[in-house]
Design a protein around this motif. Sequence first.
Motif, PDB file in Angstrom:
ATOM      1  N   VAL B   4      -8.260  65.472 -50.182  1.00 19.36           N
ATOM      2  CA  VAL B   4      -7.874  64.576 -49.093  1.00 19.36           C
ATOM      3  C   VAL B   4      -6.384  64.302 -49.173  1.00 19.36           C
ATOM      4  O   VAL B   4      -5.906  63.774 -50.178  1.00 19.36           O
ATOM      5  CB  VAL B   4      -8.647  63.246 -49.176  1.00 19.36           C
ATOM      6  CG1 VAL B   4      -8.351  62.391 -47.963  1.00 19.36           C
ATOM      7  CG2 VAL B   4     -10.133  63.491 -49.291  1.00 19.36           C
ATOM      8  N   ILE B   5      -5.657  64.697 -48.155  1.00 19.25           N
ATOM      9  CA  ILE B   5      -4.224  64.440 -48.146  1.00 19.25           C
ATOM     10  C   ILE B   5      -3.989  63.155 -47.366  1.00 19.25           C
ATOM     11  O   ILE B   5      -4.166  63.106 -46.165  1.00 19.25           O
ATOM     12  CB  ILE B   5      -3.457  65.631 -47.551  1.00 19.25           C
ATOM     13  CG1 ILE B   5      -3.754  66.848 -48.421  1.00 19.25           C
ATOM     14  CG2 ILE B   5      -1.966  65.336 -47.520  1.00 19.25           C
ATOM     15  CD1 ILE B   5      -3.007  68.069 -48.039  1.00 19.25           C
ATOM     16  N   SER B   7      -1.319  60.806 -48.294  1.00 17.36           N
ATOM     17  CA  SER B   7      -0.012  60.150 -48.362  1.00 17.36           C
ATOM     18  C   SER B   7       0.990  60.879 -47.473  1.00 17.36           C
ATOM     19  O   SER B   7       1.054  62.106 -47.436  1.00 17.36           O
ATOM     20  CB  SER B   7       0.490  60.041 -49.802  1.00 17.36           C
ATOM     21  OG  SER B   7       0.263  61.229 -50.491  1.00 17.36           O
ATOM     22  N   CYS B  18      -3.740  79.090 -56.293  1.00 12.80           N
ATOM     23  CA  CYS B  18      -3.918  77.641 -56.248  1.00 12.80           C
ATOM     24  C   CYS B  18      -3.322  77.057 -54.972  1.00 12.80           C
ATOM     25  O   CYS B  18      -2.465  77.660 -54.348  1.00 12.80           O
ATOM     26  CB  CYS B  18      -3.240  76.975 -57.429  1.00 12.80           C
ATOM     27  SG  CYS B  18      -3.932  77.434 -59.005  1.00 12.80           S
ATOM     28  N   ILE B  21       0.158  70.731 -53.861  1.00 15.59           N
ATOM     29  CA  ILE B  21       0.500  69.637 -52.950  1.00 15.59           C
ATOM     30  C   ILE B  21       1.642  68.852 -53.561  1.00 15.59           C
ATOM     31  O   ILE B  21       1.582  68.445 -54.727  1.00 15.59           O
ATOM     32  CB  ILE B  21      -0.685  68.698 -52.729  1.00 15.59           C
ATOM     33  CG1 ILE B  21      -1.930  69.516 -52.429  1.00 15.59           C
ATOM     34  CG2 ILE B  21      -0.417  67.753 -51.585  1.00 15.59           C
ATOM     35  CD1 ILE B  21      -3.178  68.760 -52.708  1.00 15.59           C
ATOM     36  N   LYS B  22       2.699  68.700 -52.769  1.00 16.17           N
ATOM     37  CA  LYS B  22       3.892  68.020 -53.278  1.00 16.17           C
ATOM     38  C   LYS B  22       4.170  66.801 -52.424  1.00 16.17           C
ATOM     39  O   LYS B  22       3.966  66.809 -51.219  1.00 16.17           O
ATOM     40  CB  LYS B  22       5.098  68.947 -53.155  1.00 16.17           C
ATOM     41  CG  LYS B  22       5.246  69.909 -54.294  1.00 16.17           C
ATOM     42  CD  LYS B  22       6.639  70.496 -54.238  1.00 16.17           C
ATOM     43  CE  LYS B  22       6.555  72.007 -54.279  1.00 16.17           C
ATOM     44  NZ  LYS B  22       7.775  72.657 -53.864  1.00 16.17           N
ATOM     45  N   ASN B  23       4.642  65.776 -53.076  1.00 15.26           N
ATOM     46  CA  ASN B  23       5.130  64.618 -52.337  1.00 15.26           C
ATOM     47  C   ASN B  23       6.177  63.925 -53.194  1.00 15.26           C
ATOM     48  O   ASN B  23       5.867  63.475 -54.296  1.00 15.26           O
ATOM     49  CB  ASN B  23       3.976  63.668 -52.031  1.00 15.26           C
ATOM     50  CG  ASN B  23       4.386  62.622 -51.032  1.00 15.26           C
ATOM     51  OD1 ASN B  23       5.551  62.532 -50.665  1.00 15.26           O
ATOM     52  ND2 ASN B  23       3.440  61.828 -50.604  1.00 15.26           N
ATOM     53  N   LYS B  26       5.782  63.728 -56.985  1.00  9.42           N
ATOM     54  CA  LYS B  26       4.431  64.024 -57.471  1.00  9.42           C
ATOM     55  C   LYS B  26       4.042  65.456 -57.098  1.00  9.42           C
ATOM     56  O   LYS B  26       4.327  65.922 -56.000  1.00  9.42           O
ATOM     57  CB  LYS B  26       3.417  63.073 -56.840  1.00  9.42           C
ATOM     58  CG  LYS B  26       3.389  61.698 -57.468  1.00  9.42           C
ATOM     59  CD  LYS B  26       2.223  60.889 -56.907  1.00  9.42           C
ATOM     60  CE  LYS B  26       2.424  60.587 -55.443  1.00  9.42           C
ATOM     61  NZ  LYS B  26       1.299  59.914 -54.805  1.00  9.42           N
ATOM     62  N   VAL B  27       3.382  66.158 -58.031  1.00 12.97           N
ATOM     63  CA  VAL B  27       2.894  67.507 -57.751  1.00 12.97           C
ATOM     64  C   VAL B  27       1.449  67.597 -58.217  1.00 12.97           C
ATOM     65  O   VAL B  27       1.103  67.094 -59.287  1.00 12.97           O
ATOM     66  CB  VAL B  27       3.727  68.571 -58.489  1.00 12.97           C
ATOM     67  CG1 VAL B  27       3.205  69.956 -58.167  1.00 12.97           C
ATOM     68  CG2 VAL B  27       5.179  68.458 -58.114  1.00 12.97           C
ATOM     69  N   PHE B  28       0.609  68.222 -57.405  1.00 14.03           N
ATOM     70  CA  PHE B  28      -0.777  68.413 -57.825  1.00 14.03           C
ATOM     71  C   PHE B  28      -1.158  69.851 -57.517  1.00 14.03           C
ATOM     72  O   PHE B  28      -0.943  70.337 -56.421  1.00 14.03           O
ATOM     73  CB  PHE B  28      -1.681  67.433 -57.079  1.00 14.03           C
ATOM     74  CG  PHE B  28      -3.130  67.561 -57.431  1.00 14.03           C
ATOM     75  CD1 PHE B  28      -3.588  67.151 -58.679  1.00 14.03           C
ATOM     76  CD2 PHE B  28      -4.035  68.078 -56.527  1.00 14.03           C
ATOM     77  CE1 PHE B  28      -4.925  67.268 -59.014  1.00 14.03           C
ATOM     78  CE2 PHE B  28      -5.384  68.202 -56.857  1.00 14.03           C
ATOM     79  CZ  PHE B  28      -5.820  67.786 -58.099  1.00 14.03           C
ATOM     80  N   GLU B  29      -1.690  70.526 -58.529  1.00 14.23           N
ATOM     81  CA  GLU B  29      -2.052  71.925 -58.368  1.00 14.23           C
ATOM     82  C   GLU B  29      -3.543  72.067 -58.586  1.00 14.23           C
ATOM     83  O   GLU B  29      -4.083  71.523 -59.531  1.00 14.23           O
ATOM     84  CB  GLU B  29      -1.288  72.752 -59.408  1.00 14.23           C
ATOM     85  CG  GLU B  29      -1.194  74.205 -59.052  1.00 14.23           C
ATOM     86  CD  GLU B  29      -0.291  74.959 -60.020  1.00 14.23           C
ATOM     87  OE1 GLU B  29       0.201  74.332 -60.977  1.00 14.23           O
ATOM     88  OE2 GLU B  29      -0.101  76.147 -59.830  1.00 14.23           O
ATOM     89  N   ILE B  30      -4.210  72.759 -57.647  1.00 14.44           N
ATOM     90  CA  ILE B  30      -5.659  72.886 -57.799  1.00 14.44           C
ATOM     91  C   ILE B  30      -6.120  74.283 -57.400  1.00 14.44           C
ATOM     92  O   ILE B  30      -5.682  74.821 -56.392  1.00 14.44           O
ATOM     93  CB  ILE B  30      -6.393  71.796 -56.994  1.00 14.44           C
ATOM     94  CG1 ILE B  30      -7.913  71.973 -57.037  1.00 14.44           C
ATOM     95  CG2 ILE B  30      -5.983  71.786 -55.539  1.00 14.44           C
ATOM     96  CD1 ILE B  30      -8.571  70.931 -57.813  1.00 14.44           C
ATOM     97  N   SER B  31      -6.983  74.845 -58.212  1.00 14.59           N
ATOM     98  CA  SER B  31      -7.472  76.201 -57.965  1.00 14.59           C
ATOM     99  C   SER B  31      -8.319  76.237 -56.700  1.00 14.59           C
ATOM    100  O   SER B  31      -9.053  75.306 -56.404  1.00 14.59           O
ATOM    101  CB  SER B  31      -8.304  76.657 -59.145  1.00 14.59           C
ATOM    102  OG  SER B  31      -9.082  77.761 -58.772  1.00 14.59           O
ATOM    103  N   VAL B  32      -8.213  77.349 -55.974  1.00 11.62           N
ATOM    104  CA  VAL B  32      -8.964  77.514 -54.732  1.00 11.62           C
ATOM    105  C   VAL B  32     -10.474  77.478 -55.001  1.00 11.62           C
ATOM    106  O   VAL B  32     -11.258  77.096 -54.158  1.00 11.62           O
ATOM    107  CB  VAL B  32      -8.544  78.830 -54.045  1.00 11.62           C
ATOM    108  CG1 VAL B  32      -8.935  80.020 -54.891  1.00 11.62           C
ATOM    109  CG2 VAL B  32      -9.130  78.943 -52.678  1.00 11.62           C
TER     110      VAL B  32
END
Lengths: 96, 324
Positions: B4-5, B7, B18, B21-23, B26-32
């Motif tokens: 859920v994006i 922000s 992967c 998501i960057k903001n 903050k960075v979040f990396e998630i495998s497909v």
Amino acid sequence: MLVWVIYDITKNKTRSRIAIYCKGYGLYRVQKSVFLGSLNKNEIDELSLQCDEIINKKEDSVYIFPMCDEDFKKVKLLGQAFDKKMVKDEVIAKLF
Amino acid sequence: MQLVINSRGSYLQKKNNCFLIKNDDKVFEISVKKVDSILITTSAYFSTDAVKFAVDNNIDIIFLDHFGNPYGRVWHSKLGSTTLIRRKQLESSTGERGLNLGKEWIICKIDNQINLIKDLRNSRAKKGKILSEHIISLEKRKFMLTKIDGSLEDKRNNIMAIEGMAGKEYFGALNYIMPDRFKFDGRSRNPAKDEFNCLLNYGYGVLYSMVEKGCILAGLDPYLGFIHTDNYNKKSLVFDLIEMFRILIDKTVVYLFSKRKVKKEYFDQIKNGLSLNQEGKAVLISALNETLEKKIRYRGRNIKNRNIIQLECHRIANNLLKQK
């Protein structure tokens, strides 16, 4: 199945390649050269074949350890801890 | 998991296998492999690479507006199944056969409503009497509905009227058990006038997109409804089918209130009403996902609430195919 992937690799390029593979399979980086996450049997096989292809067998090492849930409950975490729910795939929604 | 994006100004891109998501910092990396769907609830950027990556992996990207209504989705451009199902759907959508199918869905909805109020009655001994009265009149409406026969064209208005009356009765019962701070006065939309409707509308919005996806995957035409009439861009079948699943949202929202998890800070005042803010959306979506992830006994199988929608859509499609 919960799996630990731990490696020691001399060449920078190979090392970052392995990290990319691990992330691609949905493992989480819990330390610089340590990944943890839930994989199924096929994914473990695929990952080990891919790693086997690129490492230098005379110098490098990659260990893939499965771990049972019972033992995972006994894990002790000191200092900077990782998210136990995340690695076990128990997070249903990730809000960003 | 569902990504859920939420922000403002986040950036979604693809990196190797992967999503990244960057903001700001903050960075979040998630495998497909771990993502089932991507929900974008605020202004965000994304790369076309990421879109193709999602489509290739059967992950749908859904955009929700301020009120939780999906205003768009990125999904592959295929039909989902055979056109034969749509042909049969069209044939069945009129006359007696259409009436019976439509009736079945509304009866299912009223049954769900009765069950929820019964559940609520169990833990509220003091309010039992009035809740029982509500249950009795809901049962009456259900009975009236079973009596209807004839062709769908003639009886469409009857069905809608009974459904509306049942809805009033049902929300009256829910209002009765609400904490005093959060009492509401019937349903309100665009915008919601109170906290209860606000959460409900947002939840229904998310549900619409799930039902639409279910229809497409099962090969049903979302625009070809039975009870709801045709109109420009009206997803009549989605409106028809959603009635059976609204209970998932109702339950989640009612329990959010009864467990005292709703705070006034989750809502922003807007003209003529209220809207759910970022904090509130986060609470609702995670509660909703908990409900969807719960396993229940359904038609003789243990199945997650989330998968019931798909199961029902496939069942409808299969029944249409069986008909001569």
